[in-house]
Enzyme design. Structure first.
Site, PDB file in Angstrom:
ATOM      1  N   HIS A 200       0.847  -1.197   0.000  1.00  0.00           N
ATOM      2  CA  HIS A 200       0.000   0.000   0.000  1.00  0.00           C
ATOM      3  C   HIS A 200       0.879   1.242   0.000  1.00  0.00           C
ATOM      4  O   HIS A 200       1.934   1.291   0.637  1.00  0.00           O
ATOM      5  CB  HIS A 200      -1.011  -0.011   1.150  1.00  0.00           C
TER       6      HIS A 200
ATOM      7  N   ASP B 165       5.683   2.916   7.089  1.00  0.00           N
ATOM      8  CA  ASP B 165       4.324   2.423   6.787  1.00  0.00           C
ATOM      9  C   ASP B 165       3.650   3.344   5.773  1.00  0.00           C
ATOM     10  O   ASP B 165       3.041   4.312   6.144  1.00  0.00           O
ATOM     11  CB  ASP B 165       3.522   2.342   8.081  1.00  0.00           C
TER      12      ASP B 165
ATOM     13  N   GLU C 146      -5.359   1.859   2.019  1.00  0.00           N
ATOM     14  CA  GLU C 146      -5.201   0.701   2.922  1.00  0.00           C
ATOM     15  C   GLU C 146      -5.518   1.119   4.350  1.00  0.00           C
ATOM     16  O   GLU C 146      -6.141   0.382   5.116  1.00  0.00           O
ATOM     17  CB  GLU C 146      -3.771   0.148   2.841  1.00  0.00           C
TER      18      GLU C 146
ATOM     19  N   HIS D 213       2.280   5.026  12.594  1.00  0.00           N
ATOM     20  CA  HIS D 213       1.110   5.893  12.405  1.00  0.00           C
ATOM     21  C   HIS D 213       1.265   7.257  13.067  1.00  0.00           C
ATOM     22  O   HIS D 213       0.264   7.872  13.458  1.00  0.00           O
ATOM     23  CB  HIS D 213      -0.176   5.189  12.885  1.00  0.00           C
TER      24      HIS D 213
HETATM   25  N1  DPN Z   1      -0.683  -1.709   7.575  1.00  0.00           N
HETATM   26  C1  DPN Z   1      -0.466  -1.583   8.985  1.00  0.00           C
HETATM   27  C2  DPN Z   1      -1.775  -1.717   9.679  1.00  0.00           C
HETATM   28  O1  DPN Z   1      -2.747  -1.901   9.010  1.00  0.00           O
HETATM   29  O2  DPN Z   1      -1.862  -1.534  10.878  1.00  0.00           O
HETATM   30  C3  DPN Z   1       0.662  -2.448   9.502  1.00  0.00           C
HETATM   31  C4  DPN Z   1       0.531  -3.914   9.583  1.00  0.00           C
HETATM   32  C5  DPN Z   1       0.884  -4.743   8.527  1.00  0.00           C
HETATM   33  C6  DPN Z   1       0.125  -4.499  10.749  1.00  0.00           C
HETATM   34  C7  DPN Z   1       0.796  -6.119   8.616  1.00  0.00           C
HETATM   35  C8  DPN Z   1       0.045  -5.850  10.867  1.00  0.00           C
HETATM   36  C9  DPN Z   1       0.378  -6.656   9.809  1.00  0.00           C
HETATM   37 ZN    ZN Z   2       0.679  -0.379   6.450  1.00  0.00          ZN
END
Ligand code: DPN
Ligand code: ZN
Ligand code: CA
Length: 435
Positions: free
Chosen positions: A121, A133, A167, A283
């Site tokens: 993403h 992230d 995402e 985040h």
């Molecule tokens: N994409 C982030 C989330 O949705 O919180 C990070 C994440 C990726 C967390 C894969 C857990 C597993």
């Molecule tokens: Zn992520």
């Protein structure tokens, strides 16, 4: 009648597993020809991250869905892929009243019925630039795609890369992509690899526990570095592999950790700080280019390339000694037309081996009459015997054929012609043995 079955039980079971898995690679029970995946230059991946950081900085500090920083991120990735020879598609959707974008990039060539896909993403949360992230996954996936282009890779499978929007709002972009794929297209995707957070500053080395072949491929890469991995448990449905998995597509991926705390045992084996989150800036506004562990990013980028190379181009040979045999007798007419015995090879991806063993058993009273050829599925002819041996009886011999330019799967024929009168015989058996 053709009888063409793998004879050894273990081999048959392994082949069945291969066929079911739909993917090939180092995971399989068989031997795997090493495929030289490139070392992905860390500097290039970091430059993509610096560019994504600049985009965020120039657009209010984030690259979130519906914000200008997201569209600028998509445009940035798309331009690189277009220049590298990819066929790119911008897919738009609407979420929370704003237009969202997925970018799909197809590398021309490969088997359209076997698509290997990798994705990340590209959106951040609104509170920060989202460099770990998920600039990290996005940049490493981008650099791997560019490496495919630099190598002008011609994989067995068709390669497709995806960058997902929204995402962070609940896997919106990837769900949209999967939901809008016709069922016929969905079934062509033999695997989806997800990369979301792979450069965490206090990293762990986590491998998704889903498709066994994909999982084993990543584990093999890390085993080669002597680095232990763990199964990803921080959130199974928390990233863009979930919609693919729900659609029945084999998935896998890598993860270096988010807001969970690194344990003492994990710090022992991976280094870093125990009692601290894998990513303390998860985040938040401090998820900048400073929030990246270069070693983790470097290793994970190389692991992506390793998986793409091996899962798309790998030639999986069946277990040593796998036999495909036809024991039906075929009579060879005296001084007459050629006859054939057929063996169907199944469950092998890629080419036949360079030391294919061809077992020929022909009962005949004058082998100097006989011309015997192996015919590959595409019609290529390999002569095995050409009227040598004079009045000797019977051919019961194993020939070694370099069949490495032939696709392994398909109908292989033994063609036998008797070119002189009086003596006659029959093909007793024809078998192919994989080394
Ligand atoms: N994409 C982030 C989330 O949705 O919180 C990070 C994440 C990726 C967390 C894969 C857990 C597993
Ligand atoms: Zn992520
Ligand atoms: Ca004859």
């Amino acid at each position: 009648m053709n009888i063409s079955v793998p004879r050894r039980v273990t081999a048959a079971a392994a082949l069945a597993a291969l066929a079911l898995g739909g993917l090939t690679g180092t995971a399989s029970a068989g031997s795997q020809a090493a495929v030289a995946a490139p070392d992905i230059p860390l500097a290039n991946v970091k430059q993509h991250l610096a560019d994504l950081q600049s985009i965020a900085t120039a657009n209010g500090g984030n690259r979130a869905h519906g914000r200008t920083g997201y569209k600028a991120s998509i445009d940035f990735v798309k331009a690189k892929l277009d220049a590298a020879g990819y066929t790119t598609t911008l897919q738009t959707f609407t979420s929370s009243g704003a237009t969202g974008y997925n970018l799909i990039a197809d590398w021309p060539g490969g088997d359209p019925n076997q698509v290997l896909m990798a994705g990340s993403h590209l959106d951040s949360v609104t509170s920060g630039p989202g460099i770990n992230d998920n600039g990290s996954g996005s940049a490493a996936t981008l650099e791997t795609a560019l490496a495919v282009s630099r190598a002008q890779l011609q994989p067995t499978k068709h390669l497709r890369f995806g960058w997902w929007g929204a995402e962070e709002l609940g896997l919106i972009g990837s769900k949209y992509y999967v939901n809008n794929l016709p069922a016929s297209e969905r079934s062509k995707i033999s695997g989806y690899l997800n990369f979301d957070m792979i450069g965490s500053p206090n990293p762990g080395y986590f491998v998704y526990d889903d498709d066994p072949t994909i999982e084993q491929t990543f584990k093999d890469y890390y085993a080669g570095l002597g680095i232990p991995t763990e199964i990803e448990t921080e959130g199974d449905g928390r990233s863009d592999h979930a919609p693919f998995k729900n659609a029945g597509i084999p998935v896998g991926g890598l993860f270096s950790g988010a807001d969970y705390t690194k344990t003492a045992a994990q710090a022992q084996k991976w280094g870093g700080t125990s009692g601290q989150a894998f990513d303390r800036c998860y985040h938040s506004s401090c998820d900048t280019t400073a929030n990246i562990n270069d070693t983790a990013l470097d290793r994970n980028a190389d692991a992506i390339a390793y998986a793409i190379w091996n899962l798309s181009t790998g030639t999986t040979t069946p277990p040593t000694g796998t036999v495909f045999e036809n024991t039906a007798d075929v009579s060879v007419p005296d001084n007459g037309a050629a006859v054939t015995s057929t063996v169907n090879v199944t469950g092998v991806t890629g080419n036949a081996p360079s030391t294919l063993k061809v077992g020929v058993n022909i009962v005949h009273t004058y082998i100097g009459d006989l011309v015997v050829d192996l015919i590959a599925p595409d019609g290529s002819v390999y002569n095995l015997h050409n009227r040598s041996g004079g009045s000797a009886d019977n051919i019961n011999q194993t020939y070694t054929v370099n069949a490495s330019s032939e696709v392994a799967n398909g109908a292989w024929k033994l063609r036998v012609q008797d070119k002189a009168s009086v003596d006659t015989g029959y093909v007793n058996s024809f078998k192919l043995t994989f080394p």
